[in-house]
Design a protein around this motif. Sequence first.
Motif, PDB file in Angstrom:
ATOM      1  N   LEU A 139       0.830  -1.208   0.000  1.00  0.00           N
ATOM      2  CA  LEU A 139       0.000   0.000   0.000  1.00  0.00           C
ATOM      3  C   LEU A 139       0.864   1.257   0.000  1.00  0.00           C
ATOM      4  CD1 LEU A 139      -2.660   1.575   0.235  1.00  0.00           C
ATOM      5  CD2 LEU A 139      -2.575   1.175   2.720  1.00  0.00           C
ATOM      6  N   LYS A 140       1.914   1.255   0.805  1.00  0.00           N
ATOM      7  CA  LYS A 140       2.806   2.416   0.840  1.00  0.00           C
ATOM      8  C   LYS A 140       3.369   2.722  -0.543  1.00  0.00           C
ATOM      9  CE  LYS A 140       6.018   2.538   3.954  1.00  0.00           C
ATOM     10  NZ  LYS A 140       7.095   2.067   4.859  1.00  0.00           N
ATOM     11  N   GLN A 141       3.703   1.673  -1.279  1.00  0.00           N
ATOM     12  CA  GLN A 141       4.281   1.898  -2.595  1.00  0.00           C
ATOM     13  C   GLN A 141       3.250   2.439  -3.579  1.00  0.00           C
ATOM     14  OE1 GLN A 141       4.814  -1.236  -5.450  1.00  0.00           O
ATOM     15  NE2 GLN A 141       6.967  -0.721  -5.717  1.00  0.00           N
ATOM     16  N   VAL A 142       2.071   1.794  -3.640  1.00  0.00           N
ATOM     17  CA  VAL A 142       1.099   2.216  -4.661  1.00  0.00           C
ATOM     18  C   VAL A 142       0.490   3.574  -4.330  1.00  0.00           C
ATOM     19  CG1 VAL A 142       0.559  -0.147  -5.331  1.00  0.00           C
ATOM     20  CG2 VAL A 142      -0.833   0.954  -3.568  1.00  0.00           C
ATOM     21  N   ALA A 143       0.437   3.924  -3.019  1.00  0.00           N
ATOM     22  CA  ALA A 143      -0.168   5.200  -2.624  1.00  0.00           C
ATOM     23  C   ALA A 143       0.866   6.295  -2.374  1.00  0.00           C
ATOM     24  CB  ALA A 143      -1.017   5.005  -1.369  1.00  0.00           C
ATOM     25  N   GLY A 144       2.154   5.925  -2.315  1.00  0.00           N
ATOM     26  CA  GLY A 144       3.196   6.919  -2.085  1.00  0.00           C
ATOM     27  C   GLY A 144       3.195   7.465  -0.661  1.00  0.00           C
ATOM     28  N   LEU A 145       3.164   6.552   0.341  1.00  0.00           N
ATOM     29  CA  LEU A 145       3.042   6.969   1.736  1.00  0.00           C
ATOM     30  C   LEU A 145       4.376   6.899   2.474  1.00  0.00           C
ATOM     31  CD1 LEU A 145      -0.272   5.121   2.734  1.00  0.00           C
ATOM     32  CD2 LEU A 145       0.018   7.436   1.792  1.00  0.00           C
ATOM     33  N   ASN A 146       4.570   7.816   3.403  1.00  0.00           N
ATOM     34  CA  ASN A 146       5.706   7.808   4.322  1.00  0.00           C
ATOM     35  C   ASN A 146       5.174   7.374   5.677  1.00  0.00           C
ATOM     36  OD1 ASN A 146       7.835   8.266   6.024  1.00  0.00           O
ATOM     37  ND2 ASN A 146       8.248  10.363   5.331  1.00  0.00           N
ATOM     38  N   LEU A 147       5.335   6.090   5.981  1.00  0.00           N
ATOM     39  CA  LEU A 147       4.720   5.489   7.164  1.00  0.00           C
ATOM     40  C   LEU A 147       5.702   4.491   7.747  1.00  0.00           C
ATOM     41  CD1 LEU A 147       1.804   5.655   8.442  1.00  0.00           C
ATOM     42  CD2 LEU A 147       1.241   3.643   7.075  1.00  0.00           C
ATOM     43  N   ALA A 148       6.203   4.749   8.968  1.00  0.00           N
ATOM     44  CA  ALA A 148       7.232   3.902   9.561  1.00  0.00           C
ATOM     45  C   ALA A 148       6.637   2.628  10.136  1.00  0.00           C
ATOM     46  CB  ALA A 148       7.980   4.665  10.650  1.00  0.00           C
ATOM     47  N   HIS A 149       7.412   1.544  10.069  1.00  0.00           N
ATOM     48  CA  HIS A 149       6.976   0.216  10.506  1.00  0.00           C
ATOM     49  C   HIS A 149       7.453  -0.077  11.930  1.00  0.00           C
ATOM     50  CE1 HIS A 149       7.495  -4.430  10.051  1.00  0.00           C
ATOM     51  NE2 HIS A 149       6.310  -4.141  10.550  1.00  0.00           N
ATOM     52  N   VAL A 150       6.539  -0.587  12.775  1.00  0.00           N
ATOM     53  CA  VAL A 150       6.879  -1.062  14.117  1.00  0.00           C
ATOM     54  C   VAL A 150       6.475  -2.534  14.205  1.00  0.00           C
ATOM     55  CG1 VAL A 150       6.569  -0.754  16.597  1.00  0.00           C
ATOM     56  CG2 VAL A 150       6.434   1.232  15.068  1.00  0.00           C
ATOM     57  N   PRO A 151       7.432  -3.462  14.087  1.00  0.00           N
ATOM     58  CA  PRO A 151       7.088  -4.890  14.147  1.00  0.00           C
ATOM     59  C   PRO A 151       6.908  -5.375  15.587  1.00  0.00           C
ATOM     60  CG  PRO A 151       9.435  -4.632  13.740  1.00  0.00           C
ATOM     61  CD  PRO A 151       8.854  -3.241  13.776  1.00  0.00           C
ATOM     62  N   TYR A 152       5.995  -6.309  15.792  1.00  0.00           N
ATOM     63  CA  TYR A 152       5.735  -6.904  17.104  1.00  0.00           C
ATOM     64  C   TYR A 152       5.916  -8.415  17.013  1.00  0.00           C
ATOM     65  CZ  TYR A 152       3.704  -2.487  18.713  1.00  0.00           C
ATOM     66  OH  TYR A 152       3.510  -1.172  19.072  1.00  0.00           O
ATOM     67  N   ARG A 153       5.926  -9.041  18.160  1.00  0.00           N
ATOM     68  CA  ARG A 153       6.028 -10.505  18.224  1.00  0.00           C
ATOM     69  C   ARG A 153       4.616 -11.099  18.199  1.00  0.00           C
ATOM     70  NH1 ARG A 153      10.551 -13.548  20.065  1.00  0.00           N
ATOM     71  NH2 ARG A 153      10.017 -15.698  20.616  1.00  0.00           N
ATOM     72  N   GLY A 154       3.916 -10.885  17.109  1.00  0.00           N
ATOM     73  CA  GLY A 154       2.561 -11.401  16.960  1.00  0.00           C
ATOM     74  C   GLY A 154       1.531 -10.294  16.885  1.00  0.00           C
ATOM     75  N   GLY A 155       0.361 -10.655  16.351  1.00  0.00           N
ATOM     76  CA  GLY A 155      -0.697  -9.674  16.158  1.00  0.00           C
ATOM     77  C   GLY A 155      -1.355  -9.207  17.433  1.00  0.00           C
ATOM     78  N   ALA A 156      -1.412 -10.060  18.462  1.00  0.00           N
ATOM     79  CA  ALA A 156      -2.097  -9.684  19.698  1.00  0.00           C
ATOM     80  C   ALA A 156      -1.432  -8.508  20.410  1.00  0.00           C
ATOM     81  CB  ALA A 156      -2.211 -10.894  20.625  1.00  0.00           C
ATOM     82  N   PRO A 157      -0.097  -8.537  20.649  1.00  0.00           N
ATOM     83  CA  PRO A 157       0.527  -7.365  21.291  1.00  0.00           C
ATOM     84  C   PRO A 157       0.478  -6.120  20.409  1.00  0.00           C
ATOM     85  CG  PRO A 157       2.195  -8.991  20.679  1.00  0.00           C
ATOM     86  CD  PRO A 157       0.869  -9.644  20.510  1.00  0.00           C
ATOM     87  N   MET A 158       0.542  -6.302  19.100  1.00  0.00           N
ATOM     88  CA  MET A 158       0.418  -5.154  18.200  1.00  0.00           C
ATOM     89  C   MET A 158      -0.956  -4.506  18.356  1.00  0.00           C
ATOM     90  SD  MET A 158      -1.174  -4.125  15.198  1.00  0.00           S
ATOM     91  CE  MET A 158      -1.602  -5.650  14.364  1.00  0.00           C
ATOM     92  N   LEU A 159      -2.001  -5.331  18.423  1.00  0.00           N
ATOM     93  CA  LEU A 159      -3.356  -4.805  18.547  1.00  0.00           C
ATOM     94  C   LEU A 159      -3.531  -4.009  19.840  1.00  0.00           C
ATOM     95  CD1 LEU A 159      -6.273  -4.609  17.546  1.00  0.00           C
ATOM     96  CD2 LEU A 159      -6.697  -6.834  18.631  1.00  0.00           C
ATOM     97  N   LEU A 160      -2.965  -4.506  20.922  1.00  0.00           N
ATOM     98  CA  LEU A 160      -3.064  -3.801  22.209  1.00  0.00           C
ATOM     99  C   LEU A 160      -2.419  -2.416  22.115  1.00  0.00           C
ATOM    100  CD1 LEU A 160      -2.287  -6.671  24.745  1.00  0.00           C
ATOM    101  CD2 LEU A 160      -4.499  -5.585  24.318  1.00  0.00           C
ATOM    102  N   ASP A 161      -1.258  -2.340  21.474  1.00  0.00           N
ATOM    103  CA  ASP A 161      -0.584  -1.051  21.338  1.00  0.00           C
ATOM    104  C   ASP A 161      -1.333  -0.119  20.395  1.00  0.00           C
ATOM    105  OD1 ASP A 161       1.407  -1.390  23.166  1.00  0.00           O
ATOM    106  OD2 ASP A 161       3.070  -1.218  21.748  1.00  0.00           O
ATOM    107  N   LEU A 162      -1.954  -0.663  19.369  1.00  0.00           N
ATOM    108  CA  LEU A 162      -2.722   0.190  18.460  1.00  0.00           C
ATOM    109  C   LEU A 162      -3.951   0.759  19.173  1.00  0.00           C
ATOM    110  CD1 LEU A 162      -3.345  -0.127  14.737  1.00  0.00           C
ATOM    111  CD2 LEU A 162      -5.347   0.153  16.213  1.00  0.00           C
ATOM    112  N   ILE A 163      -4.637  -0.066  19.948  1.00  0.00           N
ATOM    113  CA  ILE A 163      -5.788   0.421  20.709  1.00  0.00           C
ATOM    114  C   ILE A 163      -5.359   1.511  21.683  1.00  0.00           C
ATOM    115  CG2 ILE A 163      -7.510  -0.235  22.451  1.00  0.00           C
ATOM    116  CD1 ILE A 163      -7.681  -2.968  21.027  1.00  0.00           C
ATOM    117  N   ALA A 164      -4.150   1.363  22.257  1.00  0.00           N
ATOM    118  CA  ALA A 164      -3.627   2.348  23.202  1.00  0.00           C
ATOM    119  C   ALA A 164      -3.088   3.601  22.505  1.00  0.00           C
ATOM    120  CB  ALA A 164      -2.532   1.718  24.054  1.00  0.00           C
ATOM    121  N   GLY A 165      -2.981   3.576  21.180  1.00  0.00           N
ATOM    122  CA  GLY A 165      -2.529   4.758  20.443  1.00  0.00           C
ATOM    123  C   GLY A 165      -1.039   4.847  20.227  1.00  0.00           C
TER     124      GLY A 165
END
Length: 332
Positions: free
Chosen positions: A181-207
């Motif tokens: 998506l970043k490539q086709v839309a031309g976005l500057n968006l940094a990646h934060v990898p997590y050890r699985g989707g569950a901890p990532m979701l918690l951090d996204l809900i927390a902002g």
Amino acid sequence: MSRPLGAARRMPRRPVLLGTAGLAMAAIRSAHAAQYPEQTVRYINLFPPGAATDLLSRAYCATMSTLAGEQFVVENKSGAGGTVGQAAIAQSPPDGYTLGLGSIASLGIAPSIYPSLPYDPARDFTYVAGIWQVPNLLFCNAAVPVRSLQDMVALVKANPGKYLYGSGGSGTSPHLTMEWLKQVAGLNLAHVPYRGGAPMLLDLIAGRVHFAFDNLASLLAPVRQGQIRPLAVTSKERSPLLPDVPTTNSVYPELEITSWGGLVGPARIPAQIVERLADLTHETLKAAELNRIFREQGATPWWLPPEEFAAFQQQQQRFFAGLVKRVGASAN
């Protein structure tokens, strides 16, 4: 000088005895395979508890246990986009008692993302059967002021470098989908990898991160509770579970991807056991209760027999090699 007739007659006895022993061992192996499983089967899931693959794997293993008469027990072994658990499967004894998830992340994408893997997808696994397919969902923290994919693109372009996106690990399909998506839309968006989707979701809900893709299966509850806002699904058509959410291909026609998971084991599992596992999986995927759970999680039962599953993995590896090269994704 001629040999005694008795010696000439005795010479073939060793090959005959060895051949008889070989036939006996083959018969014993065949009998054991017919009775398989005779003890608990360990199923390695590549991602943490609570992730989409965990929910689907547990539903699958529960039905397999009922049909097989022995327990299929889920063990979570996560890390490095699923490659830690995938390596554990590859390094297990090929007796049919350690199996696990073969995923789009670790078998389709990882060979092109990671410079070196502790396994070879073509050489080190027995491909047993396909189990499910599930689309990814693009979503955001509920406080982010966007309500569509187009809104997101406009917001990120107006604030380059301000927003972060999370993923359940480098080399997963959600990670690669966002890079696409970043490539086709031309976005500057940094990646934060997590050890699985569950901890990532918690951090996204927390902002702590703002946007993400993830498997639809693990996101339905937080969507319904208003904790996250869905923006688009990556399937060809809208999901019946979220009929008001448009598809990514309605904005960017090429942006379409479906995650998948199947049953694999280490290489050289006896063919009779592979056939037995494939038959059990085929029956499992017909079970009404499993189909209900899969539908509730946004997944579709996906039956592929062993040879077709192995060929599909190779096709997916080639596809993602090209995609990774185009988008410049890496494991960071």
